[in-house]
Design a protein around this motif. Structure first.
Motif, PDB file in Angstrom:
ATOM      1  N   ILE A  30      40.617  61.624   0.210  1.00  0.00           N
ATOM      2  CA  ILE A  30      41.688  62.614   0.155  1.00  0.00           C
ATOM      3  C   ILE A  30      41.902  63.262   1.527  1.00  0.00           C
ATOM      4  O   ILE A  30      40.960  63.560   2.256  1.00  0.00           O
ATOM      5  CB  ILE A  30      41.377  63.698  -0.914  1.00  0.00           C
ATOM      6  N   ARG A  31      43.174  63.424   1.869  1.00  0.00           N
ATOM      7  CA  ARG A  31      43.554  64.157   3.074  1.00  0.00           C
ATOM      8  C   ARG A  31      44.578  65.202   2.670  1.00  0.00           C
ATOM      9  O   ARG A  31      45.376  64.963   1.748  1.00  0.00           O
ATOM     10  CB  ARG A  31      44.208  63.216   4.108  1.00  0.00           C
ATOM     11  N   VAL A  32      44.587  66.328   3.384  1.00  0.00           N
ATOM     12  CA  VAL A  32      45.627  67.321   3.135  1.00  0.00           C
ATOM     13  C   VAL A  32      46.600  67.288   4.306  1.00  0.00           C
ATOM     14  O   VAL A  32      46.211  67.496   5.458  1.00  0.00           O
ATOM     15  CB  VAL A  32      45.027  68.741   2.967  1.00  0.00           C
ATOM     16  N   ARG A  33      47.825  66.918   4.000  1.00  0.00           N
ATOM     17  CA  ARG A  33      48.862  66.851   5.040  1.00  0.00           C
ATOM     18  C   ARG A  33      50.044  67.686   4.585  1.00  0.00           C
ATOM     19  O   ARG A  33      50.465  67.572   3.428  1.00  0.00           O
ATOM     20  CB  ARG A  33      49.327  65.406   5.242  1.00  0.00           C
ATOM     21  N   ASN A  34      50.592  68.479   5.477  1.00  0.00           N
ATOM     22  CA  ASN A  34      51.727  69.347   5.148  1.00  0.00           C
ATOM     23  C   ASN A  34      51.464  70.173   3.884  1.00  0.00           C
ATOM     24  O   ASN A  34      52.290  70.245   2.977  1.00  0.00           O
ATOM     25  CB  ASN A  34      53.017  68.530   4.972  1.00  0.00           C
ATOM     26  N   LYS A  35      50.284  70.724   3.811  1.00  0.00           N
ATOM     27  CA  LYS A  35      49.877  71.607   2.718  1.00  0.00           C
ATOM     28  C   LYS A  35      49.837  70.938   1.348  1.00  0.00           C
ATOM     29  O   LYS A  35      49.892  71.611   0.322  1.00  0.00           O
ATOM     30  CB  LYS A  35      50.782  72.851   2.668  1.00  0.00           C
ATOM     31  N   LYS A  36      49.769  69.603   1.337  1.00  0.00           N
ATOM     32  CA  LYS A  36      49.626  68.891   0.066  1.00  0.00           C
ATOM     33  C   LYS A  36      48.514  67.858   0.200  1.00  0.00           C
ATOM     34  O   LYS A  36      48.376  67.217   1.247  1.00  0.00           O
ATOM     35  CB  LYS A  36      50.927  68.151  -0.313  1.00  0.00           C
ATOM     36  N   ALA A  37      47.747  67.726  -0.875  1.00  0.00           N
ATOM     37  CA  ALA A  37      46.700  66.705  -0.863  1.00  0.00           C
ATOM     38  C   ALA A  37      47.304  65.331  -1.094  1.00  0.00           C
ATOM     39  O   ALA A  37      48.282  65.190  -1.826  1.00  0.00           O
ATOM     40  CB  ALA A  37      45.670  67.016  -1.940  1.00  0.00           C
ATOM     41  N   HIS A  38      46.717  64.328  -0.447  1.00  0.00           N
ATOM     42  CA  HIS A  38      47.147  62.942  -0.657  1.00  0.00           C
ATOM     43  C   HIS A  38      45.920  62.099  -0.946  1.00  0.00           C
ATOM     44  O   HIS A  38      44.880  62.299  -0.339  1.00  0.00           O
ATOM     45  CB  HIS A  38      47.841  62.397   0.596  1.00  0.00           C
ATOM     46  N   ILE A  39      46.076  61.171  -1.858  1.00  0.00           N
ATOM     47  CA  ILE A  39      44.964  60.281  -2.173  1.00  0.00           C
ATOM     48  C   ILE A  39      45.200  58.947  -1.475  1.00  0.00           C
ATOM     49  O   ILE A  39      46.260  58.346  -1.609  1.00  0.00           O
ATOM     50  CB  ILE A  39      44.840  60.066  -3.693  1.00  0.00           C
ATOM     51  N   ILE A  40      44.201  58.528  -0.686  1.00  0.00           N
ATOM     52  CA  ILE A  40      44.284  57.203  -0.079  1.00  0.00           C
ATOM     53  C   ILE A  40      43.871  56.210  -1.156  1.00  0.00           C
ATOM     54  O   ILE A  40      42.707  56.127  -1.539  1.00  0.00           O
ATOM     55  CB  ILE A  40      43.361  57.087   1.153  1.00  0.00           C
ATOM     56  N   LYS A  41      44.856  55.484  -1.671  1.00  0.00           N
ATOM     57  CA  LYS A  41      44.645  54.684  -2.882  1.00  0.00           C
ATOM     58  C   LYS A  41      43.505  53.686  -2.765  1.00  0.00           C
ATOM     59  O   LYS A  41      42.712  53.516  -3.680  1.00  0.00           O
ATOM     60  CB  LYS A  41      45.928  53.916  -3.212  1.00  0.00           C
ATOM     61  N   GLU A  42      43.429  53.011  -1.607  1.00  0.00           N
ATOM     62  CA  GLU A  42      42.431  51.962  -1.456  1.00  0.00           C
ATOM     63  C   GLU A  42      41.013  52.504  -1.540  1.00  0.00           C
ATOM     64  O   GLU A  42      40.078  51.785  -1.838  1.00  0.00           O
ATOM     65  CB  GLU A  42      42.606  51.235  -0.110  1.00  0.00           C
ATOM     66  N   ARG A  43      40.857  53.783  -1.218  1.00  0.00           N
ATOM     67  CA  ARG A  43      39.508  54.340  -1.193  1.00  0.00           C
ATOM     68  C   ARG A  43      39.079  54.960  -2.511  1.00  0.00           C
ATOM     69  O   ARG A  43      37.899  55.190  -2.737  1.00  0.00           O
ATOM     70  CB  ARG A  43      39.427  55.429  -0.125  1.00  0.00           C
ATOM     71  N   CYS A  44      40.060  55.323  -3.330  1.00  0.00           N
ATOM     72  CA  CYS A  44      39.761  56.070  -4.556  1.00  0.00           C
ATOM     73  C   CYS A  44      39.001  55.189  -5.538  1.00  0.00           C
ATOM     74  O   CYS A  44      39.364  54.047  -5.762  1.00  0.00           O
ATOM     75  CB  CYS A  44      41.072  56.545  -5.173  1.00  0.00           C
ATOM     76  N   VAL A  45      37.926  55.735  -6.108  1.00  0.00           N
ATOM     77  CA  VAL A  45      37.178  54.988  -7.131  1.00  0.00           C
ATOM     78  C   VAL A  45      37.400  55.581  -8.525  1.00  0.00           C
ATOM     79  O   VAL A  45      36.715  55.226  -9.470  1.00  0.00           O
ATOM     80  CB  VAL A  45      35.671  54.894  -6.801  1.00  0.00           C
ATOM     81  N   ASP A  46      38.320  56.517  -8.632  1.00  0.00           N
ATOM     82  CA  ASP A  46      38.679  57.135  -9.922  1.00  0.00           C
ATOM     83  C   ASP A  46      37.550  57.900 -10.592  1.00  0.00           C
ATOM     84  O   ASP A  46      37.494  57.971 -11.821  1.00  0.00           O
ATOM     85  CB  ASP A  46      39.201  56.077 -10.906  1.00  0.00           C
ATOM     86  N   CYS A  47      36.657  58.477  -9.806  1.00  0.00           N
ATOM     87  CA  CYS A  47      35.530  59.164 -10.430  1.00  0.00           C
ATOM     88  C   CYS A  47      35.965  60.465 -11.094  1.00  0.00           C
ATOM     89  O   CYS A  47      35.298  60.961 -11.995  1.00  0.00           O
ATOM     90  CB  CYS A  47      34.443  59.443  -9.401  1.00  0.00           C
ATOM     91  N   GLY A  48      37.070  61.028 -10.626  1.00  0.00           N
ATOM     92  CA  GLY A  48      37.593  62.230 -11.264  1.00  0.00           C
ATOM     93  C   GLY A  48      36.998  63.535 -10.764  1.00  0.00           C
ATOM     94  O   GLY A  48      37.272  64.601 -11.308  1.00  0.00           O
ATOM     95  N   GLU A  49      36.196  63.471  -9.699  1.00  0.00           N
ATOM     96  CA  GLU A  49      35.639  64.713  -9.139  1.00  0.00           C
ATOM     97  C   GLU A  49      36.754  65.679  -8.741  1.00  0.00           C
ATOM     98  O   GLU A  49      36.643  66.888  -8.914  1.00  0.00           O
ATOM     99  CB  GLU A  49      34.786  64.401  -7.899  1.00  0.00           C
ATOM    100  N   CYS A  50      37.851  65.146  -8.216  1.00  0.00           N
ATOM    101  CA  CYS A  50      38.959  65.990  -7.763  1.00  0.00           C
ATOM    102  C   CYS A  50      39.610  66.722  -8.936  1.00  0.00           C
ATOM    103  O   CYS A  50      40.006  67.880  -8.825  1.00  0.00           O
ATOM    104  CB  CYS A  50      39.977  65.166  -6.989  1.00  0.00           C
ATOM    105  N   ILE A  51      39.698  66.025 -10.074  1.00  0.00           N
ATOM    106  CA  ILE A  51      40.290  66.654 -11.262  1.00  0.00           C
ATOM    107  C   ILE A  51      39.416  67.827 -11.685  1.00  0.00           C
ATOM    108  O   ILE A  51      39.891  68.906 -12.024  1.00  0.00           O
ATOM    109  CB  ILE A  51      40.376  65.634 -12.417  1.00  0.00           C
ATOM    110  N   ARG A  52      38.114  67.594 -11.626  1.00  0.00           N
ATOM    111  CA  ARG A  52      37.166  68.608 -12.053  1.00  0.00           C
ATOM    112  C   ARG A  52      37.225  69.865 -11.186  1.00  0.00           C
ATOM    113  O   ARG A  52      37.124  70.970 -11.694  1.00  0.00           O
ATOM    114  CB  ARG A  52      35.758  68.007 -11.978  1.00  0.00           C
ATOM    115  N   VAL A  53      37.350  69.694  -9.867  1.00  0.00           N
ATOM    116  CA  VAL A  53      37.247  70.866  -8.986  1.00  0.00           C
ATOM    117  C   VAL A  53      38.585  71.531  -8.673  1.00  0.00           C
ATOM    118  O   VAL A  53      38.598  72.636  -8.127  1.00  0.00           O
ATOM    119  CB  VAL A  53      36.541  70.543  -7.644  1.00  0.00           C
ATOM    120  N   CYS A  54      39.701  70.908  -9.002  1.00  0.00           N
ATOM    121  CA  CYS A  54      40.990  71.473  -8.599  1.00  0.00           C
ATOM    122  C   CYS A  54      41.257  72.808  -9.303  1.00  0.00           C
ATOM    123  O   CYS A  54      41.377  72.862 -10.523  1.00  0.00           O
ATOM    124  CB  CYS A  54      42.125  70.504  -8.914  1.00  0.00           C
TER     125      CYS A  54
END
Lengths: 417, 142
Positions: A30-54
């Motif tokens: 994940i990177r934050v660009r222009n005040k929005k988070a972006h997911i780099i698709k190729e790197r994501c393993v779908d673990c869902g940690e981001c969903i949990r902490v958002c």
């Protein structure tokens, strides 16, 4: 790189550009660009940690709605085993299943039955087979993807059986086709999922060409409706159900327990799984026979799309999986050897495809250029403050340096420069 | 033709079990970035880890130097002594001079040097009693 479908999704309207998800992501996806988070698709393993902490609930998972049931003549729900942990241990699961049926399903098939079948097959495979040790469980799809991305030398250690979800889907579909004479495409099989990684492995499976499942519905999106419907249940059928062993798969260590190996390591939480995979790669755990790694704390009960607190759910699962209950759950589907032979022969259980490493961390396919880029990263790093503050929109100073070299960011993004 | 090289250096402290493994882990990350085949990375990580452990357990501390070129990964482990009395014996599988307290931790099975030789393509060791030990290992990329 081929198309990579993901379940984890970011709702830009809700995202406030904080860095909680970016800091927590185990693959720095994940990177934050222009005040929005972006997911780099190729790197994501779908673990869902981001969903949990958002904190803004901007990270979510794409799952299907009940509308999709209309596309099929006969619909079967496959509740993830964690569903047992979402109700009190006294709740009659038959009643829960009746509630699920009232949402539009024609039948319900317990994922735990497939866990029971897999317990028997994995046990046999470990006995008869000289796989490299430790044998790695294939149950958690986020861990599988993590191995593809970060630990590709361990791909050969993964046991080549499908997940319980997939096996359950195949059996349920096969049974409905045989019993009622439906064609394959007329039967809809839907998984009630505790996590986004399972959704991704339906849309974009590993180890097989296509998933037998037709969709996934998040447990937390459907739970309230199930509870509501349960009040109106009038008659209750007896459903085929998992044994306590199969139910135990919902919590960390349950799988290892059910396959009856002495020397195993069961680890929950994606960071902990990463640490143990590091140790395995160094050859430090060669004496261990089986490694069960689950991305969520507690195991599947900790999945971000559950309703109940993971520790409470874990304790309910423990009760159901260790205590002999007055009513013995026993499914006729798996107890007979001829059934298991049939499933094995008809490719219900084994993988058919090889899984390939994903070289997404590689700086350049030409090693000469990769070395140059690596040197460049080191140079930039010397120049950055090393605080890993995240203000630039990358999780660490090293990640920023990498992004700069890959051409995705500028050194000036660092607020200290 | 100018060849780029990556040179890394790691300080390894005597008896510091808690940090042992850092050098190999760090090197592994770097090799992953270079897109090197994962089987080769694993070999490099294993020999480096064994070298780290040997320095931690048997020596007065030392350093590990890693050099990567497009052709080869070279790992040099150099300690400050006290040296190995009988090199032939030390290279035998299962032979160990590790003290009991270390063995109780699960280390010192006498597989360190044999594993290092097994997992690299070129292996060279220089040591004698009372002197420093230097192990030079190469793993070819092509």
């Amino acid at each position: 790189m081929g198309k990579y479908i993901h379940s984890v999704l970011l709702n830009e309207d809700k995202c406030i550009g904080c860095t909680h998800c970016m800091r927590r992501c185990p693959t720095e996806a994940i990177r934050v660009r222009n005040k929005k988070a972006h997911i780099i698709k190729e790197r994501c393993v779908d673990c869902g940690e981001c969903i949990r902490v958002c904190p803004s609930h901007a990270q979510d998972s794409i799952t299907d709605s009940l509308d999709k049931l209309k596309e099929f003549k006969y619909n079967i729900a496959i509740p993830g085993i964690t569903l047992y942990g979402q109700f009190s241990s006294k709740t009659d699961m038959n009643k829960v299943y009746e509630g699920i049926k009232m949402l539009g399903f024609d039948d319900v098939f317990d994922e735990g039955i497939a866990a029971d079948i897999l317990s028997v097959t994995i046990k046999d495979m470990i006995k008869n087979n000289n796989l490299p040790k430790p044998i790695i469980s294939s149950f958690c799809p986020a861990v599988l993807r993590l191995i593809q991305v970060r630990f590709s030398s361990l791909i050969d250690n993964i046991i080549t059986v499908e997940s319980a979800m997939e096996v359950a889907g195949r059996i349920a579909k096969d049974m409905a086709m045989k019993k009622y004479g439906y064609k394959k495409e007329e039967v809809g099989v839907f998984y009630l999922t505790p996590c986004p990684a399972k959704v991704t492995s339906i849309k974009n499976p590993i180890g097989i060409k296509d998933s037998s499942l037709d969709g996934a519905i998040a447990i937390n999106k459907i739970y309230g409706e199930i509870v509501k419907k349960m009040k109106d249940v009038e008659s209750i059928c007896e459903y085929e159900r998992a044994t306590p062993n199969g139910i135990g798969w919902a919590r960390v260590g349950g799988q290892s327990y059910s396959i009856d190996v002495d020397n195993y390591i069961a680890v929950d939480g994606i960071e902990n799984v990463i640490n143990i995979l590091e140790e395995i790669e160094l050859g430090k755990l060669d004496g261990v026979v089986f490694f069960e790694g689950l991305a969520c704390i507690g195991g599947c009960v900790g999945g971000p799309l559950n309703v109940e607190n993971p520790f409470i759910a874990k304790s309910i699962i423990r009760e159901l999986s260790t205590k002999a209950t007055e009513k013995e759950y026993k499914s006729s589907i798996y107890t007979e050897d001829e059934h298991i032979d049939y499933y094995l022969k008809n490719e219900f259980i084994n993988w058919t495809e090889n899984i390939e490493p994903k070289g997404i961390l590689t700086l350049d396919d030409d090693i000469q250029k990769a070395i140059e880029k690596f040197e460049k990263i080191e140079e930039i790093l010397d120049f950055l403050p090393g605080l890993d503050c995240g203000s630039c929109g990358a999780p660490t100073c090293r990640a920023l340096a990498e992004d700069v070299v890959r051409g995705f960011a500028n050194v000036e993004d660092c607020i200290f420069k | 033709m100018s060849h780029s090289l990556i040179k890394l250096e790691y300080e390894i402290l005597e008896n510091d079990f808690s940090r042992a493994g850092e050098a190999s882990s760090n090197m592994k990350k770097m090799l992953t970035h270079l897109g090197i085949n994962s089987k080769i990375i694993r070999k490099a990580a294993i020999v480096t880890y064994e070298a780290e452990m040997n320095i931690v357990i048997h020596s007065k501390g030392g350093k590990i130097f890693v050099t990567v070129s497009p052709e080869c990964i070279e790992i040099v482990a150099k300690d400050k002594g006290p040296g190995i009395k009988d090199l032939d014996l030390a290279m035998q599988e299962g032979y160990s001079t590790a003290p009991n307290d270390v063995r109780e931790l699960g280390f010192g099975a006498g597989m360190g040097l044999p594993n290092m030789r097994k997992f690299c393509d070129d292996f060279e060791i220089l040591s004698s009693e009372g002197n420093e030990t230097c192990v030079n290992m190469k793993i070819y990329l092509k």
